[in-house]
Structure formats: C-alpha cells, structure tokens
Write a protein that holds these residues in place. Structure first.
Motif, PDB file in Angstrom:
ATOM      1  N   TYR A   3     148.041  87.490 -25.906  1.00 44.14           N
ATOM      2  CA  TYR A   3     149.408  87.368 -26.384  1.00 44.14           C
ATOM      3  C   TYR A   3     149.451  87.728 -27.866  1.00 44.14           C
ATOM      4  CZ  TYR A   3     147.413  82.806 -27.602  1.00 44.14           C
ATOM      5  OH  TYR A   3     146.603  81.807 -28.060  1.00 44.14           O
ATOM      6  N   ILE A   4     150.624  87.936 -28.385  1.00 42.67           N
ATOM      7  CA  ILE A   4     150.805  88.346 -29.775  1.00 42.67           C
ATOM      8  C   ILE A   4     150.197  87.315 -30.727  1.00 42.67           C
ATOM      9  CG2 ILE A   4     152.530  88.789 -31.585  1.00 42.67           C
ATOM     10  CD1 ILE A   4     154.390  89.863 -29.443  1.00 42.67           C
ATOM     11  N   GLY A   5     149.448  87.802 -31.698  1.00 44.17           N
ATOM     12  CA  GLY A   5     148.853  86.938 -32.700  1.00 44.17           C
ATOM     13  C   GLY A   5     147.510  86.348 -32.323  1.00 44.17           C
ATOM     14  N   HIS A   6     147.039  86.670 -31.134  1.00 42.29           N
ATOM     15  CA  HIS A   6     145.788  86.093 -30.649  1.00 42.29           C
ATOM     16  C   HIS A   6     144.587  87.002 -30.917  1.00 42.29           C
ATOM     17  CE1 HIS A   6     143.424  84.199 -27.066  1.00 42.29           C
ATOM     18  NE2 HIS A   6     143.141  83.600 -28.206  1.00 42.29           N
ATOM     19  N   THR A   7     144.809  88.319 -30.934  1.00 42.35           N
ATOM     20  CA  THR A   7     143.705  89.269 -31.037  1.00 42.35           C
ATOM     21  C   THR A   7     143.017  89.242 -32.400  1.00 42.35           C
ATOM     22  OG1 THR A   7     144.585  90.761 -29.351  1.00 42.35           O
ATOM     23  CG2 THR A   7     143.093  91.719 -30.976  1.00 42.35           C
ATOM     24  N   ALA A   8     143.798  89.285 -33.462  1.00 45.52           N
ATOM     25  CA  ALA A   8     143.205  89.337 -34.814  1.00 45.52           C
ATOM     26  C   ALA A   8     142.267  88.159 -35.075  1.00 45.52           C
ATOM     27  CB  ALA A   8     144.302  89.402 -35.871  1.00 45.52           C
TER      28      ALA A   8
ATOM     29  N   TYR B  81     146.652  94.765 -26.409  1.00 47.86           N
ATOM     30  CA  TYR B  81     146.357  94.466 -27.809  1.00 47.86           C
ATOM     31  C   TYR B  81     144.993  94.999 -28.256  1.00 47.86           C
ATOM     32  CZ  TYR B  81     150.164  91.232 -26.833  1.00 47.86           C
ATOM     33  OH  TYR B  81     151.368  90.689 -26.457  1.00 47.86           O
TER      34      TYR B  81
ATOM     35  N   GLU C 234     144.729  96.787 -31.678  1.00 52.17           N
ATOM     36  CA  GLU C 234     144.676  95.930 -32.861  1.00 52.17           C
ATOM     37  C   GLU C 234     143.234  95.551 -33.197  1.00 52.17           C
ATOM     38  OE1 GLU C 234     146.465  91.630 -34.459  1.00 52.17           O
ATOM     39  OE2 GLU C 234     146.955  92.386 -32.434  1.00 52.17           O
TER      40      GLU C 234
END
Length: 318
Positions: A125-130, A162, A165
């Motif tokens: 989900y968004i914000g999880h990969t980094a 993702y 990213e």
C-alpha cells in the motif's frame, strides 16, 4: 636499524615512496583472500567461468589496494554485480564468498550478506515501500545486498505496483553509497535482460555480469556425493549407478533446478532408506547399514515411472 631508511617504509602521509617495491603475492597471502577462493573451489563443483571471473575481480581489487599505497588516485571500482543462471547453480553461495572477499580487501566494513526478494522490499500500500526498502538497505550497509529474482521488482503491467519506488531508492544508494554497500542482482538471464532494458539506470550501475552455467550430469553426481558425505551418507555402487540414471532423466523434465533438485532427491532417498530399515526393525543394523543408500532407495522415485513426472501434481516428488 632505523626503519625510516627502509626503501619500503611508509612516509608520514602513509603512502609509499615512488621507488618502493611491493610484493603482489605477499599482499595476496596477507589478505587471506586465497582462503576464500579455495573454499569456493571446495564448495562448488565445476563453474569454471564463474570462479575465473571471481578471481579476476579479486585481482582487480588487490591491485587497486596496492595502487592506493602509492597514492595513485582513481575512483573506487564499481562493484555492483548481476548473477544470471538457472536455479541451483550456486549464485547465493558465490555471493556469500564475494562478500568475504570484499571484506578482506577492505571494500566493505563488515562483509555480511543480506539476501532478499521482492516481498522484503516492496509494500502493498502507499507509504509502505520506502520504509521496507530503507530498512533492508540499513541492514545490508557495510556488506552485500543480494536480491534474488530481481526482475520481479518491476511490473509495468500493474500501474498500482510499488516496485518502481523501491528501484528508485536502490539506484540512489547504489550510486551514493557504493563505498559501503555492494548490490548483487540475480535471476534468469532472459528475464534480467528484459529488466535491464526497462531500467537503464540500473544497468548503468552494474559493472560485473556473471553467467552461471547449468551443471553437467557428471558434475551433478559429484555434487550428490559431496552432499551425502556432508551428512555422513554414501551410495552403494548400485545406488550410485541408479542415481546417475536418475539425473539423466530428471534433467530432461520440467522444474529442474540443478543442485537444488539433487538435494531434494537425496532427501527423498534418505526418507525411503529410513522406511526400508524400519520395515526390518527386528534386524540388527551396522554403521554401514545406517550410512548407505541402496539402489532401491533411488529407483522408487517417480522420475523412473515411465521416464516422466506427473506434471499435473502441485508438488514434484523427486
């Protein structure tokens, strides 16, 4: 004797005088790299092109270290690598030994290997990969980051994926921290070629491409015997003949994974041996009985059933 008069002594700035002499062989011995290369030879059968390339890289780094003693400035060699080949060809083992070589020659601080796949780097989900990618990189700093099946990081067919990213973060670290982290990508050659074609930035950061060939049938038999010896097992003469035949057939079938398939087959053979011995539990057993795989332990494999596996099965029973 005044050490300052020695022609090989270091001046105050810790660089050798221009007329000093260095002994490459002595430097090689002092680095203990030979021990790692010998270990690689003992661990892996065959793979001559791979071992040759690793020795070449070690020689480059050794010469680079000697050049620094004379203050011969040059950029730190780019050491990120790409290992291509089919499963079970020794890529992870070579990566581990490469990390030891880099450590002993002073190119990484700790020399540990962190082995990961896409799931360890990419979030759902968004914000999880980094955060996931940065945490893995943090663990790998000072050593080697080994990314298996690296092409799965890039999924252009999925706009919400993702992986891109994670790739972007890796690219920055590979460029800015190459004196403290070496990244080794691994996977099938054709898929890695496609991955690099779609990610030219990644290709430009990879200096060494090493292709791992499949093992021959004779090499796989040698590998099997080494694996058994490590576990205090051995083949009977008839079992060795049967396993040689097994390898010949198994290599033609789907999902063959070189040494990995050999290891799975031996695990199954040991299971059959145990059941064979247990079926005659009233009989006293010798040390040789407990160590020896017989032909029947090999020939019971489904591989021999009409010379093919049941490919509809979810699991391959070796």
């Amino acid at each position: 004797m005044n050490d300052s008069n020695d022609e090989n002594s270091l001046p105050a700035n810790n660089t050798l005088a221009d007329d000093a002499l260095v002994n490459l062989e002595a430097e090689f011995e002092d680095s203990n790299v030979k021990e790692v290369l010998d270990k690689l030879d003992n661990e892996l059968i065959g793979l001559v092109p791979v071992k040759t390339r690793i020795r070449e890289i070690a020689a480059l780094l050794l010469v680079d270290r000697l050049r620094k003693q004379f203050a011969l400035s040059s950029e730190t060699p780019t050491l990120h690598m790409n290992f291509t080949g089919n499963p079970g060809t020794g890529k992870t083992t070579v990566a581990l030994r490469m990390s030891e070589i880099l450590h002993r020659l002073g190119y990484v601080r700790e020399g540990h290997l962190v082995s990961v796949t896409r799931d360890d780097l990419v979030g759902q989900y968004i914000g999880h990969t980094a955060p996931k990618t940065k945490e893995v990189i943090k663990k790998a700093m000072g050593g080697v980051l080994f990314i298996d099946e690296a092409y799965y990081l890039y999924k252009p067919e999925n706009e919400r994926d993702y992986g891109a990213e994670s790739i972007e973060i890796l690219l920055q670290v590979m460029e800015n921290n190459r004196d403290d982290l070496v990244v080794i990508l691994a996977g099938y050659k054709d898929r890695m070629d496609t991955f690099f074609h779609s990610n030219p930035g990644m290709r430009s950061r990879i200096a060494h491409h090493v292709d791992f060939p499949d093992y021959s049938a004779d090499e796989l038999l040698q590998i099997a015997k080494l694996m058994l010896a490590d576990q205090n097992y051995c083949f009977s003469p008839d079992a060795e003949k049967a396993f040689s035949e097994y390898i010949t057939i198994r290599m033609t079938l789907e999902h063959f994974a070189n040494a990995r398939s050999v290891r799975n087959a031996l695990d199954r053979a040991r299971l059959r041996q145990a059941n064979r011995l247990f079926a005659n539990a009233s009989k006293s057993l010798s040390k040789t009985d407990l160590m020896t795989l017989e032909a029947e332990d090999i020939l019971a494999s489904r591989v021999f059933l009409e010379g093919k596996l049941d490919m509809d099965s979810d699991a391959i029973e070796e």
